[in-house]
Design a protein around this motif. Structure first.
Motif, PDB file in Angstrom:
ATOM      1  N   THR A   1       0.731  -1.353   0.157  1.00 48.51           N
ATOM      2  CA  THR A   1      -0.007  -0.203  -0.216  1.00 48.51           C
ATOM      3  C   THR A   1       1.060   1.344  -0.197  1.00 48.51           C
ATOM      4  OG1 THR A   1      -0.022   0.089   2.498  1.00 48.51           O
ATOM      5  CG2 THR A   1      -1.731  -1.136   1.141  1.00 48.51           C
ATOM      6  N   GLY A   2       2.194   1.068   0.349  1.00 54.13           N
ATOM      7  CA  GLY A   2       3.064   2.492   0.615  1.00 54.13           C
ATOM      8  C   GLY A   2       2.704   3.176   2.097  1.00 54.13           C
ATOM      9  N   ALA A   3       1.795   2.633   2.763  1.00 50.82           N
ATOM     10  CA  ALA A   3       1.565   3.169   4.082  1.00 50.82           C
ATOM     11  C   ALA A   3       2.598   3.129   4.688  1.00 50.82           C
ATOM     12  CB  ALA A   3       0.196   2.512   4.557  1.00 50.82           C
ATOM     13  N   ARG A   4       2.449   3.832   5.943  1.00 44.37           N
ATOM     14  CA  ARG A   4       3.715   3.870   7.085  1.00 44.37           C
ATOM     15  C   ARG A   4       3.342   3.179   8.390  1.00 44.37           C
ATOM     16  NH1 ARG A   4       8.370   7.399   5.653  1.00 44.37           N
ATOM     17  NH2 ARG A   4       8.239   8.029   3.757  1.00 44.37           N
ATOM     18  N   THR A   5       1.960   2.859   8.494  1.00 47.08           N
ATOM     19  CA  THR A   5       1.387   2.366   9.444  1.00 47.08           C
ATOM     20  C   THR A   5       0.464   1.213   9.034  1.00 47.08           C
ATOM     21  OG1 THR A   5      -0.686   3.683   9.722  1.00 47.08           O
ATOM     22  CG2 THR A   5       1.334   4.565  10.933  1.00 47.08           C
ATOM     23  N   SER A   6       0.227   0.177  10.127  1.00 46.27           N
ATOM     24  CA  SER A   6      -0.788  -0.791   9.524  1.00 46.27           C
ATOM     25  C   SER A   6      -2.087  -0.231   9.659  1.00 46.27           C
ATOM     26  CB  SER A   6      -0.366  -1.998  10.752  1.00 46.27           C
ATOM     27  OG  SER A   6      -0.765  -1.479  12.038  1.00 46.27           O
ATOM     28  N   GLU A   7      -2.411   0.665  10.387  1.00 41.69           N
ATOM     29  CA  GLU A   7      -3.710   1.176  10.331  1.00 41.69           C
ATOM     30  C   GLU A   7      -4.196   1.929   9.054  1.00 41.69           C
ATOM     31  OE1 GLU A   7      -1.519   1.902  12.795  1.00 41.69           O
ATOM     32  OE2 GLU A   7      -2.295   0.710  14.556  1.00 41.69           O
ATOM     33  N   ALA A   8      -3.308   2.341   8.475  1.00 46.85           N
ATOM     34  CA  ALA A   8      -3.252   3.165   7.226  1.00 46.85           C
ATOM     35  C   ALA A   8      -3.388   2.149   6.061  1.00 46.85           C
ATOM     36  CB  ALA A   8      -2.241   4.218   6.975  1.00 46.85           C
ATOM     37  N   ALA A   9      -2.574   1.215   6.371  1.00 43.65           N
ATOM     38  CA  ALA A   9      -2.387   0.072   5.492  1.00 43.65           C
ATOM     39  C   ALA A   9      -3.788  -0.678   5.177  1.00 43.65           C
ATOM     40  CB  ALA A   9      -1.295  -0.916   5.611  1.00 43.65           C
ATOM     41  N   ASP A  10      -4.738  -1.103   6.314  1.00 48.01           N
ATOM     42  CA  ASP A  10      -5.902  -1.472   6.344  1.00 48.01           C
ATOM     43  C   ASP A  10      -6.934  -0.543   5.665  1.00 48.01           C
ATOM     44  OD1 ASP A  10      -4.914  -3.532   7.977  1.00 48.01           O
ATOM     45  OD2 ASP A  10      -5.431  -2.884   9.922  1.00 48.01           O
ATOM     46  N   VAL A  11      -6.748   0.738   6.068  1.00 46.63           N
ATOM     47  CA  VAL A  11      -7.697   1.791   5.438  1.00 46.63           C
ATOM     48  C   VAL A  11      -7.509   1.690   3.790  1.00 46.63           C
ATOM     49  CG1 VAL A  11      -8.420   4.203   4.934  1.00 46.63           C
ATOM     50  CG2 VAL A  11      -7.653   3.174   7.512  1.00 46.63           C
ATOM     51  N   ILE A  12      -6.344   1.741   3.211  1.00 46.55           N
ATOM     52  CA  ILE A  12      -6.179   1.775   1.987  1.00 46.55           C
ATOM     53  C   ILE A  12      -6.233   0.355   1.193  1.00 46.55           C
ATOM     54  CG2 ILE A  12      -4.113   1.954   0.406  1.00 46.55           C
ATOM     55  CD1 ILE A  12      -2.598   3.667   2.175  1.00 46.55           C
ATOM     56  N   SER A  13      -6.043  -0.653   2.091  1.00 46.59           N
ATOM     57  CA  SER A  13      -6.705  -1.966   1.456  1.00 46.59           C
ATOM     58  C   SER A  13      -8.210  -1.961   1.262  1.00 46.59           C
ATOM     59  CB  SER A  13      -5.861  -3.330   2.341  1.00 46.59           C
ATOM     60  OG  SER A  13      -4.491  -3.277   2.149  1.00 46.59           O
ATOM     61  N   GLY A  14      -8.688  -1.658   2.208  1.00 47.04           N
ATOM     62  CA  GLY A  14     -10.140  -1.791   2.165  1.00 47.04           C
ATOM     63  C   GLY A  14     -10.732  -0.567   1.080  1.00 47.04           C
ATOM     64  N   ALA A  15     -10.209   0.489   0.830  1.00 44.15           N
ATOM     65  CA  ALA A  15     -10.422   1.357  -0.147  1.00 44.15           C
ATOM     66  C   ALA A  15     -10.412   0.802  -1.356  1.00 44.15           C
ATOM     67  CB  ALA A  15      -9.930   2.521   0.392  1.00 44.15           C
ATOM     68  N   ARG A  16      -9.273   0.222  -1.459  1.00 43.51           N
ATOM     69  CA  ARG A  16      -8.758  -0.361  -2.983  1.00 43.51           C
ATOM     70  C   ARG A  16      -9.675  -1.559  -3.216  1.00 43.51           C
ATOM     71  NH1 ARG A  16      -2.034  -0.946  -2.716  1.00 43.51           N
ATOM     72  NH2 ARG A  16      -1.973   1.307  -3.161  1.00 43.51           N
ATOM     73  N   GLU A  17     -10.255  -2.296  -2.246  1.00 40.16           N
ATOM     74  CA  GLU A  17     -11.043  -3.215  -2.700  1.00 40.16           C
ATOM     75  C   GLU A  17     -12.446  -2.413  -3.234  1.00 40.16           C
ATOM     76  OE1 GLU A  17     -11.922  -6.070   0.697  1.00 40.16           O
ATOM     77  OE2 GLU A  17      -9.463  -6.412   0.839  1.00 40.16           O
ATOM     78  N   ARG A  18     -12.779  -1.617  -2.449  1.00 39.47           N
ATOM     79  CA  ARG A  18     -14.161  -0.671  -2.798  1.00 39.47           C
ATOM     80  C   ARG A  18     -13.784  -0.270  -4.279  1.00 39.47           C
ATOM     81  NH1 ARG A  18     -18.986  -0.147  -3.516  1.00 39.47           N
ATOM     82  NH2 ARG A  18     -19.935   1.895  -3.046  1.00 39.47           N
ATOM     83  N   ILE A  19     -12.553   0.174  -4.558  1.00 36.12           N
ATOM     84  CA  ILE A  19     -12.337   1.017  -5.915  1.00 36.12           C
ATOM     85  C   ILE A  19     -12.615  -0.329  -6.893  1.00 36.12           C
ATOM     86  CG2 ILE A  19     -10.542   1.686  -7.433  1.00 36.12           C
ATOM     87  CD1 ILE A  19      -9.878   3.511  -5.118  1.00 36.12           C
ATOM     88  N   ASP A  20     -11.876  -1.432  -6.614  1.00 37.49           N
ATOM     89  CA  ASP A  20     -11.951  -2.473  -7.431  1.00 37.49           C
ATOM     90  C   ASP A  20     -13.413  -3.080  -7.957  1.00 37.49           C
ATOM     91  OD1 ASP A  20      -9.165  -2.744  -7.794  1.00 37.49           O
ATOM     92  OD2 ASP A  20      -9.216  -4.457  -6.355  1.00 37.49           O
ATOM     93  N   ALA A  21     -14.324  -3.055  -6.856  1.00 31.97           N
ATOM     94  CA  ALA A  21     -15.696  -3.392  -6.946  1.00 31.97           C
ATOM     95  C   ALA A  21     -16.420  -2.297  -7.907  1.00 31.97           C
ATOM     96  CB  ALA A  21     -16.409  -3.551  -5.541  1.00 31.97           C
ATOM     97  N   LEU A  22     -16.130  -0.805  -7.724  1.00 32.01           N
ATOM     98  CA  LEU A  22     -16.589  -0.010  -8.519  1.00 32.01           C
ATOM     99  C   LEU A  22     -16.163   0.143  -9.791  1.00 32.01           C
ATOM    100  CD1 LEU A  22     -16.379   3.089  -5.830  1.00 32.01           C
ATOM    101  CD2 LEU A  22     -18.434   2.015  -6.880  1.00 32.01           C
ATOM    102  N   ASP A  23     -14.843  -0.443 -10.093  1.00 35.21           N
ATOM    103  CA  ASP A  23     -14.154  -0.587 -11.365  1.00 35.21           C
ATOM    104  C   ASP A  23     -15.138  -1.741 -12.123  1.00 35.21           C
ATOM    105  OD1 ASP A  23     -12.566   1.644 -11.131  1.00 35.21           O
ATOM    106  OD2 ASP A  23     -10.985   0.366 -10.840  1.00 35.21           O
TER     107      ASP A  23
END
Length: 106
Positions: free
Chosen positions: A20-42
């Motif tokens: 994810t390129g995140a610097r914390t695991s919390e941010a990585a979780d947010v990014i991973s979840g948001a990417r899943e949503r983007i993939d579903a939208l795509d």
């Protein structure tokens, strides 16, 4: 990811932070979840574009069969204007791409 869709050995050892390129695991979780949503939208967007292409083909066939032209330029201008109004200047480029997909290059 390899061309076959399977992770490479290097990717198997990457952490969520690496991916994810995140610097914390919390941010990585947010990014991973948001990417899943983007993939579903795509997936939905692609499906809608394919549906639009099919409907456009029906319109073109009816127009050509009745002796008309394949493309109705005034209708295309309406579509371009709508996308520009709703999405700004990049909306025009998006509409042009969508029109090209639905009618092919003229």
């Amino acid at each position: 990811m390899s061309l076959r869709g399977t992770p490479s050995p290097k990717e198997l050892h990457m952490t969520a932070l690496d991916v994810t390129g995140a610097r914390t695991s919390e941010a990585a979780d947010v990014i991973s979840g948001a990417r899943e949503r983007i993939d579903a939208l795509d997936d939905r967007i692609i499906g809608l574009i394919q549906e639009r292409m099919a409907v456009s083909a029906v319109i073109q066939e009816a127009r050509i069969t009745s002796g008309g032209r394949r493309v109705n330029l005034s209708r295309e201008m309406e579509i371009l204007d709508r996308f520009r109004r709703e999405l700004g200047k990049p909306g025009t480029a998006l509409a042009m791409t969508l029109l090209e997909l639905c009618r092919g290059k003229i």
